[in-house]
Design a protein around this motif. Structure first.
Motif, mmCIF file in Angstrom:
data_model
loop_
_atom_site.group_PDB
_atom_site.id
_atom_site.type_symbol
_atom_site.label_atom_id
_atom_site.label_comp_id
_atom_site.label_asym_id
_atom_site.label_seq_id
_atom_site.Cartn_x
_atom_site.Cartn_y
_atom_site.Cartn_z
ATOM 1 N N GLY A 1 43.719 37.301 34.115
ATOM 2 C CA GLY A 1 44.237 37.047 35.460
ATOM 3 C C GLY A 1 45.480 37.873 35.729
ATOM 4 N N SER A 2 46.364 37.942 34.763
ATOM 5 C CA SER A 2 47.588 38.746 34.903
ATOM 6 C C SER A 2 47.252 40.219 35.104
ATOM 7 C CB SER A 2 48.473 38.602 33.663
ATOM 8 O OG SER A 2 48.866 37.272 33.489
ATOM 9 N N ALA A 3 46.300 40.728 34.329
ATOM 10 C CA ALA A 3 45.910 42.136 34.442
ATOM 11 C C ALA A 3 45.290 42.422 35.811
ATOM 12 C CB ALA A 3 44.940 42.504 33.321
ATOM 13 N N LEU A 4 44.477 41.508 36.309
ATOM 14 C CA LEU A 4 43.884 41.690 37.633
ATOM 15 C C LEU A 4 44.954 41.663 38.717
ATOM 16 C CD1 LEU A 4 40.662 39.543 37.189
ATOM 17 C CD2 LEU A 4 40.727 42.001 37.714
ATOM 18 N N LEU A 5 45.909 40.736 38.618
ATOM 19 C CA LEU A 5 46.990 40.686 39.603
ATOM 20 C C LEU A 5 47.811 41.979 39.581
ATOM 21 C CD1 LEU A 5 48.532 37.097 39.562
ATOM 22 C CD2 LEU A 5 47.480 38.275 41.490
#
Length: 153
Positions: A93-97
């Motif tokens: 999720g962090s990488a996508l954000l």
């Protein structure tokens, strides 16, 4: 996660994205036909969809768009973020954000906003950890102005 790859989504990803929308976002009414049609209509000048791929599997997806209103400079709006329950708490999720935020910067947009359902408290905590601030509470009002054809949701 060493085998994580963030990339633009392609038509090949549609079935796995649809599965994420249904199972991990809870949109049971989402169908493959809807996702295919909406994906085909994306406007690359003002929106993007990125997937997180792990070992050939779509583990997450994010959809971001340019958001223009008369009363603020251009912003971007995250329209959806889903990470498979099989891959949560692994940085996806962090990488996508981060990828969506970079897309905004690449398009000379300084602000990213998103809405999250009131019951998604774990998601709210995740967004706060990522530096997002919940700046207001609002209600969403919706009205179908044209009856849908039989069998269409």
């Amino acid at each position: 996660m060493n085998d994580l790859k963030i990339r633009e989504a392609t038509v090949v990803d549609i079935p796995q994205m649809c599965n994420l929308f249904q199972k991990d976002l809870g949109y049971a009414e989402c169908t493959l036909e809807i996702v295919k049609k909406q994906f085909a209509g994306l406007d690359a000048k003002r929106e993007a969809v990125f997937v997180a791929e792990v070992q050939g599997r779509v583990a997450g997806v994010i959809h971001i768009e340019r958001y223009d209103v008369l009363y603020f400079p251009p912003m971007s709006n995250i329209l959806g973020l889903a990470v498979s329950s099989d891959f949560r708490r692994q940085g996806i999720g962090s990488a996508l954000l981060k990828r969506a935020e970079q897309w905004a910067l690449d398009h000379k947009i300084n602000t990213v906003r998103l809405n999250s359902g009131g019951t998604r408290t774990q998601a709210h905590q995740f967004y706060r950890v990522q530096g997002y601030v919940d700046d207001k509470t609002q209600l969403r009002f919706i009205k179908c102005v044209r009856p849908l054809a039989a069998g269409v949701k």
